[in-house]
Design an enzyme around this catalytic site. Structure first.
Site, PDB file in Angstrom:
ATOM      1  N   LYS A 190      50.894  28.953 -14.573  1.00 51.21           N
ATOM      2  CA  LYS A 190      51.441  30.125 -15.258  1.00 51.21           C
ATOM      3  C   LYS A 190      50.687  31.357 -14.814  1.00 51.21           C
ATOM      4  O   LYS A 190      49.476  31.309 -14.564  1.00 51.21           O
ATOM      5  CB  LYS A 190      51.308  29.966 -16.785  1.00 51.21           C
ATOM      6  N   GLU A 235      49.419  40.420 -31.498  1.00 52.93           N
ATOM      7  CA  GLU A 235      48.584  39.254 -31.175  1.00 52.93           C
ATOM      8  C   GLU A 235      47.122  39.499 -31.526  1.00 52.93           C
ATOM      9  O   GLU A 235      46.457  40.356 -30.927  1.00 52.93           O
ATOM     10  CB  GLU A 235      48.710  38.896 -29.697  1.00 52.93           C
ATOM     11  N   GLU A 277      55.147  27.644 -21.843  1.00 51.26           N
ATOM     12  CA  GLU A 277      54.303  28.834 -21.770  1.00 51.26           C
ATOM     13  C   GLU A 277      53.386  28.913 -22.989  1.00 51.26           C
ATOM     14  O   GLU A 277      52.197  29.214 -22.880  1.00 51.26           O
ATOM     15  CB  GLU A 277      55.197  30.075 -21.696  1.00 51.26           C
ATOM     16  N   GLU A 415      63.045  41.066 -20.797  1.00 51.34           N
ATOM     17  CA  GLU A 415      61.988  40.862 -21.792  1.00 51.34           C
ATOM     18  C   GLU A 415      60.986  42.012 -21.752  1.00 51.34           C
ATOM     19  O   GLU A 415      60.542  42.500 -22.796  1.00 51.34           O
ATOM     20  CB  GLU A 415      61.276  39.536 -21.535  1.00 51.34           C
TER      21      GLU A 415
END
Length: 444
Positions: A190, A235, A277, A415
């Site tokens: 990733k 986050e 992910e 996105e």
């Protein structure tokens, strides 16, 4: 940029805390309206809690390559020199900070500052915290009156224009495709790739009003203002409060458009691409916390976090840590996680530097606060922009996406556009614009 104040390492640092009964979050928000031009340099807001501050009683002066470890040592030294006065001497002093994503590939310097003053509303209580390298020249009441009587940012409208200094959307999609190819050949699992959009105003940007707008629209996020870095992050990298450690991991995203949130949430929760992910991100955080924590709780499956612009897969990790482990030590252990870098981290970091064609600066780095007990809260600097230190009319906005083997470049562009919505909208509203930002490049 605030001029640093340098003092001998053994000199006392005078701190004063004053309880303000009957004062609530509105006072914090009113002060935030002043923005940097009015002496407000730092802010932190979440739900019904918040803090704003200004000036620099002490400012860490990092040497090249220094990061959270050196900052923690500096802060420990400052805390050892604090001399408390006031009617609430038990309240901890507060420092604000922010660190670059990749110190090896940026011109941005890390920041850790003990402000001259901070107005804090937390757990239903409001306190004015002050700090100085000299005995306080005026009573706390006089300081507070001066703060509350100061004016706000000018209310004149600001005309905004967008431009691209790095890659436009089409060019960035091509970089995403190259990242996918590197994953498919087995170089890594990733990588998180980000893009940048520059917004330019015809006069200095109303940063304080921008932060207020972000908090009003995204109260479940952590709104921050630190040395011109301003945003509302969903986050939480790590929070430490009396030994309890919390980290909210986000990875896996879908934009809010065209369908009911329940339908979109179900699609996100069943997406193999997004679940993979997310799994990488959770594993990296749990692994980094393990040496510092006991009794860790990692839920077996994520939940769907609903925000006005996107839905995220989210996992809340909790654990307990020792009294001697500072939140800054945990920040250094956790950053960068797979949620903002990739897996494995060294390979992903090198690929980011190769493909992004920009300097992330402090975007996607840790941003937050630490107090003199070692508690604090540090988010990842997402949904944010950096005001140009040399031109207050310019802010650079950032958005990033996690790229795995199944990623589609056009879907990642969509996105990223959804992730730019909070800053674009708040900028337009705070600037008293029409709600639209002109584009010079026709970005899709």
């Amino acid at each position: 940029m605030i001029a640093p104040l340098l003092v001998h390492s053994s000199a006392p640092v005078f701190v004063r805390s004053t309880l303000l009964p009957g004062t609530g979050l509105d006072a914090v928000l009113d002060l935030l309206r002043r923005g940097p031009a009015g002496g407000v340099d730092y802010g932190w807001l979440h739900g019904e809690d918040g803090a704003v501050g200004g000036g620099a009683a002490l400012r860490w002066q990092p040497r090249p390559g220094e990061g959270t470890g050196a900052a923690a040592s500096w802060w420990d030294g400052v805390c050892a020199r604090l001399e408390h006065t006031g009617d609430s001497a038990g309240h901890a002093s507060l420092a604000f900070g922010s660190f670059p994503f990749d110190p090896g590939h940026t011109e941005a310097a890390p920041v850790l500052v003990l402000p001259e003053w901070v107005l804090v509303h937390r757990h239903g209580e409001t306190v004015l915290l002050e700090a100085s390298t000299r005995p306080f020249p005026v009573p706390a009441a006089a300081r507070l009156d001066a703060l509350l009587d100061a004016g706000a940012e000018p209310e004149e409208p600001v005309t905004l224009h967008e431009e691209h200094e790095a890659l436009d959307a089409e060019q960035w999609a091509e970089r995403v495709a190259r990242g996918v190819k590197r994953i498919l050949v087995g170089d890594l699992d990733k990588v998180v790739l980000a893009r940048q959009v520059t917004v330019r105003g015809d006069r200095p940007l109303p940063v304080g009003r921008l932060a207020r707008r972000l908090h009003a629209s995204y109260p479940r996020c952590w709104t921050f203002l630190v040395d011109g870095l301003v945003g509302a992050s969903p986050e939480m990298l790590v929070r430490r409060e009396e030994g309890l450690v919390t980290s909210r991991v986000l990875a896996g995203t879908i934009g809010v458009s065209g369908a009911a949130p329940e339908t979109l949430g179900a699609a996100l929760a069943s997406s193999s691409k997004d679940l993979l992910e997310h799994e990488f991100a959770v594993a990296s955080v749990a692994s980094a916390l393990a040496p510092y924590c006991d009794g860790m709780n990692v839920p077996s499956a994520p939940y769907v976090l609903e925000l006005p612009n996107v839905l995220h897969l989210a996992t809340e990790i909790t654990a307990a840590t020792s009294p001697t482990t500072s939140v800054l030590e945990l920040v250094g252990a956790l950053h960068p996680s797979a949620a903002v870098c990739g897996t494995p981290t060294p390979t992903a970091r090198r690929l980011i530097a190769e493909l992004e064609s920009m300097d992330r600066g402090r975007y996607s780095g840790p941003v937050g606060w630490v107090d003199s007990t070692g508690d604090g809260a540090w988010a990842i600097a997402l949904r944010c922009g950096q005001v140009d230190p040399d031109d207050p009319r310019v802010v650079r906005l950032y958005a990033g996406c996690g790229i795995v083997a199944d990623s589609d470049p056009d879907a990642e562009v969509a996105e990223s556009q959804a992730k730019l919505v909070p800053m674009r909208t708040a900028l337009a509203e705070a600037s008293a614009a029409t709600g639209r930002v002109a584009s010079r490049t026709g970005a899709r």
